[in-house]
Design a protein around this motif. Structure first.
Motif, PDB file in Angstrom:
ATOM      1  N   ALA A 170       0.791  -1.225   0.127  1.00  0.00           N
ATOM      2  CA  ALA A 170      -0.035   0.022  -0.189  1.00  0.00           C
ATOM      3  C   ALA A 170       0.764   1.193  -0.091  1.00  0.00           C
ATOM      4  CB  ALA A 170      -1.107  -0.074   1.259  1.00  0.00           C
ATOM      5  N   LEU A 171       2.100   0.993   0.726  1.00  0.00           N
ATOM      6  CA  LEU A 171       2.920   2.437   0.543  1.00  0.00           C
ATOM      7  C   LEU A 171       3.541   2.664  -0.584  1.00  0.00           C
ATOM      8  CD1 LEU A 171       3.517   4.104   3.067  1.00  0.00           C
ATOM      9  CD2 LEU A 171       5.329   2.607   3.704  1.00  0.00           C
ATOM     10  N   ALA A 172       3.883   1.462  -1.220  1.00  0.00           N
ATOM     11  CA  ALA A 172       4.586   1.739  -2.359  1.00  0.00           C
ATOM     12  C   ALA A 172       3.538   2.119  -3.619  1.00  0.00           C
ATOM     13  CB  ALA A 172       5.110   0.286  -2.989  1.00  0.00           C
ATOM     14  N   ARG A 173       2.104   1.878  -3.575  1.00  0.00           N
ATOM     15  CA  ARG A 173       0.881   2.178  -4.210  1.00  0.00           C
ATOM     16  C   ARG A 173       1.101   3.698  -4.151  1.00  0.00           C
ATOM     17  NH1 ARG A 173      -4.505  -0.243  -3.338  1.00  0.00           N
ATOM     18  NH2 ARG A 173      -4.481   1.145  -1.346  1.00  0.00           N
ATOM     19  N   ALA A 174       1.114   4.158  -2.867  1.00  0.00           N
ATOM     20  CA  ALA A 174       0.846   5.452  -2.520  1.00  0.00           C
ATOM     21  C   ALA A 174       1.836   6.476  -3.161  1.00  0.00           C
ATOM     22  CB  ALA A 174       0.660   5.862  -0.932  1.00  0.00           C
ATOM     23  N   LEU A 175       3.291   5.834  -3.104  1.00  0.00           N
ATOM     24  CA  LEU A 175       4.455   6.587  -3.484  1.00  0.00           C
ATOM     25  C   LEU A 175       4.655   6.685  -4.932  1.00  0.00           C
ATOM     26  CD1 LEU A 175       6.984   5.287  -0.805  1.00  0.00           C
ATOM     27  CD2 LEU A 175       5.953   7.504  -1.136  1.00  0.00           C
ATOM     28  N   ALA A 176       3.761   5.656  -5.570  1.00  0.00           N
ATOM     29  CA  ALA A 176       4.152   5.427  -7.320  1.00  0.00           C
ATOM     30  C   ALA A 176       3.724   6.866  -8.023  1.00  0.00           C
ATOM     31  CB  ALA A 176       3.398   4.435  -7.558  1.00  0.00           C
ATOM     32  N   VAL A 177       2.950   7.694  -7.446  1.00  0.00           N
ATOM     33  CA  VAL A 177       2.826   8.950  -8.178  1.00  0.00           C
ATOM     34  C   VAL A 177       3.472  10.041  -7.642  1.00  0.00           C
ATOM     35  CG1 VAL A 177       0.024   8.115  -8.820  1.00  0.00           C
ATOM     36  CG2 VAL A 177       0.475   9.163  -6.530  1.00  0.00           C
ATOM     37  N   GLU A 178       4.582   9.738  -7.113  1.00  0.00           N
ATOM     38  CA  GLU A 178       5.419  10.725  -6.408  1.00  0.00           C
ATOM     39  C   GLU A 178       4.672  12.008  -5.685  1.00  0.00           C
ATOM     40  OE1 GLU A 178       8.729  11.620  -9.092  1.00  0.00           O
ATOM     41  OE2 GLU A 178       8.178  10.170 -10.110  1.00  0.00           O
ATOM     42  N   PRO A 179       3.870  11.463  -4.659  1.00  0.00           N
ATOM     43  CA  PRO A 179       3.315  12.496  -3.852  1.00  0.00           C
ATOM     44  C   PRO A 179       4.144  13.396  -3.280  1.00  0.00           C
ATOM     45  CG  PRO A 179       3.118  10.546  -2.678  1.00  0.00           C
ATOM     46  CD  PRO A 179       3.772  10.095  -3.912  1.00  0.00           C
ATOM     47  N   ALA A 180       4.049  14.760  -3.148  1.00  0.00           N
ATOM     48  CA  ALA A 180       4.892  15.647  -2.393  1.00  0.00           C
ATOM     49  C   ALA A 180       4.505  15.491  -1.002  1.00  0.00           C
ATOM     50  CB  ALA A 180       4.525  17.114  -2.796  1.00  0.00           C
ATOM     51  N   LEU A 181       3.255  15.102  -0.696  1.00  0.00           N
ATOM     52  CA  LEU A 181       2.628  14.992   0.748  1.00  0.00           C
ATOM     53  C   LEU A 181       2.158  13.432   0.977  1.00  0.00           C
ATOM     54  CD1 LEU A 181       1.722  16.170   3.450  1.00  0.00           C
ATOM     55  CD2 LEU A 181      -0.323  16.809   2.222  1.00  0.00           C
ATOM     56  N   LEU A 182       2.713  12.776   1.954  1.00  0.00           N
ATOM     57  CA  LEU A 182       2.399  11.262   2.277  1.00  0.00           C
ATOM     58  C   LEU A 182       1.564  11.162   3.584  1.00  0.00           C
ATOM     59  CD1 LEU A 182       2.556   8.234   1.367  1.00  0.00           C
ATOM     60  CD2 LEU A 182       4.596   8.263   2.799  1.00  0.00           C
ATOM     61  N   LEU A 183       0.114  10.841   3.514  1.00  0.00           N
ATOM     62  CA  LEU A 183      -0.407  10.857   4.658  1.00  0.00           C
ATOM     63  C   LEU A 183      -0.834   9.296   5.196  1.00  0.00           C
ATOM     64  CD1 LEU A 183      -3.368  13.210   3.401  1.00  0.00           C
ATOM     65  CD2 LEU A 183      -1.372  13.752   4.907  1.00  0.00           C
ATOM     66  N   LEU A 184      -0.666   8.790   6.281  1.00  0.00           N
ATOM     67  CA  LEU A 184      -0.928   7.597   6.727  1.00  0.00           C
ATOM     68  C   LEU A 184      -1.868   7.475   7.867  1.00  0.00           C
ATOM     69  CD1 LEU A 184       2.509   8.003   6.463  1.00  0.00           C
ATOM     70  CD2 LEU A 184       2.317   5.658   6.065  1.00  0.00           C
ATOM     71  N   ASP A 185      -2.914   6.905   7.672  1.00  0.00           N
ATOM     72  CA  ASP A 185      -4.115   6.664   8.894  1.00  0.00           C
ATOM     73  C   ASP A 185      -3.623   5.675   9.713  1.00  0.00           C
ATOM     74  OD1 ASP A 185      -6.070   7.050  10.250  1.00  0.00           O
ATOM     75  OD2 ASP A 185      -7.645   6.705   8.810  1.00  0.00           O
ATOM     76  N   GLU A 186      -3.297   5.662  10.782  1.00  0.00           N
ATOM     77  CA  GLU A 186      -2.815   4.374  11.614  1.00  0.00           C
ATOM     78  C   GLU A 186      -2.444   3.288  10.923  1.00  0.00           C
ATOM     79  OE1 GLU A 186      -4.049   3.728  15.238  1.00  0.00           O
ATOM     80  OE2 GLU A 186      -5.524   5.393  15.463  1.00  0.00           O
ATOM     81  N   PRO A 187      -1.221   3.463  10.201  1.00  0.00           N
ATOM     82  CA  PRO A 187      -0.785   2.467   9.189  1.00  0.00           C
ATOM     83  C   PRO A 187      -0.164   1.259   9.816  1.00  0.00           C
ATOM     84  CG  PRO A 187       0.963   4.167   9.616  1.00  0.00           C
ATOM     85  CD  PRO A 187      -0.251   4.684  10.504  1.00  0.00           C
TER      86      PRO A 187
END
Lengths: 264, 324
Positions: free
Chosen positions: B142-159
């Motif tokens: 899930a983390l890799a999926r979120a990072l794929a689009v190169e977000p400048a901001l990463l939010l994690l909800d009780e990861p």
């Protein structure tokens, strides 16, 4: 020992109730060999009945699948206004005799009905044509896709859709790439049930059919007509054909049901 | 990417999830939003992401108002507590999803997904389905999926909330290294103070829809502004009507000027440290003291002994327990 007795009693009951009658039809159909059966099935009236049944099914099923998935989604995602009313209307064909549904189409599309008045004024014939039979069939087979899809949508929740959203997917992309694949077995299962119901429908279409042999009869109506006209070979042959179609649907359903179980 | 949240309020029916919340999160930092469950921290994160709409208030990302911008246009990565894996897609397709909907060229997708799967150590599992992964592996996916689009901001909800203790420990250290490597601004929600203390640059403590305090882990631990923050950031006990940390209590066999007499009720060995529970007499709650094992041996303390307790020279914080 006792449990075996009970098991075989249940099995025997099912055999008596379902298998024996189907077998009897098959036996009677082929009592005089293959050629009378072939003649009966290749007659204009029989071919027309099969074609009409398939036509109605081919139109009614896609309508109900698209409507069913959309309605199911709105209901499961709590975006439907008056959900209790929508649910009640969708469940109506479960509770109501198909004859009443046929009757309501008859009344609505008749010469003095709300819609019928308009249609007759513009010279668009609907009642007593295949169009009215499609409308009646759509109504009686309405609930199957919705009822299959809603619980699965509720189970998978909204997180996957939200994940798609933050990854840049539009609402439509999210639906087609994430939601629809996630509920695909429910859609397939609901579709099979809808096909079975559409093919087998008798009561509702009977009321809005023209009743003309070779033009306005679906396969079930044709079987009934042949029985009444004392034409047993044609009745048995068409009946067996209908049973055969149902059997194919049944096998498909069982196969998909086991696949769906494996997936979850 | 810096974030400013201004006067955010959100209610669900009668329940006030957020009441007039304003916080700042600095660019490049790892910020923890810490608080008890139901305190509003997830709601805050979801509003920043655009997954929830605030009743009032604004969210600024890098100075521009995104309050009315759709989630998909905010350029963020979001990691859900229960992974939100696309169950019908392979690990590879899950990670590629964001690039595919953005219609990135095939070659670029292939290179980027391969790179990310290496980063999260899932390269060998690319053709698997999420159901065939462990919880920790799913969360890394899930983390890799979120990072794929190169977000400048990463939010994690009780990861790491749904994972067992050992995996949680591993992943949190790994998240810190990852944050430093990919150089994003990261905000994560947690109810685990240890997790927040261990890896974040800044902690925002949220309770009952309000920001109680924000600052560095040390600031919050050493100078909490109220009893709630003090109690939430670490263990506390009361001594002579004051709220103190158990390791800030000095134990002596002789009565000093400010010593509270008490009788040792229990000694619990916790390995390197020992927890001492002492009864200060009728009408007062038992006092918990944290001591090293050596200290216990030096004083030759036994259950039933009379001791004198005082707050050691530089207490973390003193508050009258009656104050709040």
């Amino acid at each position: 020992m006792r449990k075996y007795v009970l098991r075989y009693a249940v099995l025997g009951y099912l055999v008596m109730l379902l298998a024996v009658p189907v077998f009897v039809i098959a036996y009677r159909t082929f009592a005089h060999g293959l050629s009378p059966v072939w003649d009966a099935l290749s007659s204009h009236a029989a071919v027309n009945a099969l074609e009409l049944s398939l036509l109605i099914t081919a139109i009614a099923v896609p309508i109900n699948v698209i409507f069913g998935v959309a309605t199911g989604w709105f209901l499961a995602r709590r975006k439907m206004p008056l959900p209790w009313l929508v649910n009640a209307v969708i469940n109506m064909p479960f509770a109501m005799s198909p004859v009443i549904i046929g009757l309501s189409v008859f009344v609505l599309y008749g010469r003095t009905g709300w819609i019928g008045t308009y249609l007759f004024a513009h010279n668009i014939p609907v009642l007593f044509t295949w169009k009215a039979m499609v409308i009646a069939t759509v109504f009686v087979s309405l609930p199957f896709v919705v009822r299959e899809v809603v619980p699965v949508l509720e189970e998978i929740g909204t997180e996957q859709e939200q994940a798609a959203q933050v990854l840049g997917a539009s609402a439509l992309q999210g639906f087609f790439r994430v939601t629809l694949p996630a509920i695909r077995w429910a859609v397939v299962y609901g579709t099979i049930l809808t096909v079975a119901r559409a093919l087998g429908e008798y009561g509702a279409v009977n009321l809005v059919s023209s009743g003309f042999v070779g033009q306005g009869l679906t396969l079930p109506l044709y079987v009934d007509n042949r029985v009444n006209q004392l034409d047993p070979t044609a009745a048995y042959s068409a009946g067996l054909l209908l049973a055969l179609l149902s059997l194919i649907i049944l096998v498909g359903m069982t196969a998909f049901a086991s696949r769906r179980r494996r997936q979850t | 990417m810096s974030i400013q949240v201004r006067n955010l309020s959100k209610s669900f029916g009668d329940f006030h999830a957020l009441r007039n919340v304003s916080v700042d999160m600095e660019s490049g930092q790892l910020t923890a939003v810490l608080g008890p469950s139901g305190g509003g921290k997830s709601t805050l994160l979801r509003i920043i992401a655009g997954l929830e709409e605030a009743d009032r208030g604004t969210v600024l990302i890098d100075g521009s108002d995104v309050t009315n911008v759709a989630a998909r246009n905010r350029g963020i990565g979001f990691v859900f507590q229960h992974y939100a894996a696309f169950t019908h897609m392979t690990v590879w397709d899950n990670v590629a999803f964001g690039l595919k909907v953005a219609k990135a060229p095939k070659g670029k997708i292939k290179a980027r997904v391969g790179e990310l799967l290496d980063l999260v150590h899932l390269s060998g599992l690319a053709p698997r389905y999420p159901a065939e992964l462990s919880g920790g592996q799913r969360q890394r996916m899930a983390l890799a999926r979120a990072l794929a689009v190169e977000p400048a901001l990463l939010l994690l909800d009780e990861p790491f909330g749904a994972l067992d203790v050992k995996v949680r420990q591993e992943l949190r250290e790994w998240l810190r290294r990852l944050h430093d490597e990919v150089n994003t601004t990261t905000i994560f929600v947690t109810h685990d103070q240890e997790e927040a203390m261990e890896i974040s640059d800044q902690i925002i403590v949220i309770n009952e829809g309000r920001v109680e305090q924000s600052g560095t882990p040390d600031t919050l631990y050493d100078r909490p502004v109220n009893d709630f923050v003090m109690g939430f950031l670490g263990p506390v006990t009361t001594l002579g009507g004051n709220l103190v940390r158990p390791h800030d209590i000095h134990v002596s066999r002789t009565a000093g000027s400010a010593g509270h007499p008490a009788r040792i009720e229990r000694l619990v060995s916790l390995g390197f440290e020992t927890r001492l529970v002492a009864d200060p007499g009728p009408g007062a709650d038992p006092v918990t003291v944290q001591l090293t094992r050596n200290h216990i041996h030096e004083l030759a303390l036994e259950v039933g002994d009379q001791v004198y307790l005082s707050v050691s020279a530089h207490p973390a914080r003193l508050l009258t327990a009656l104050e709040g």
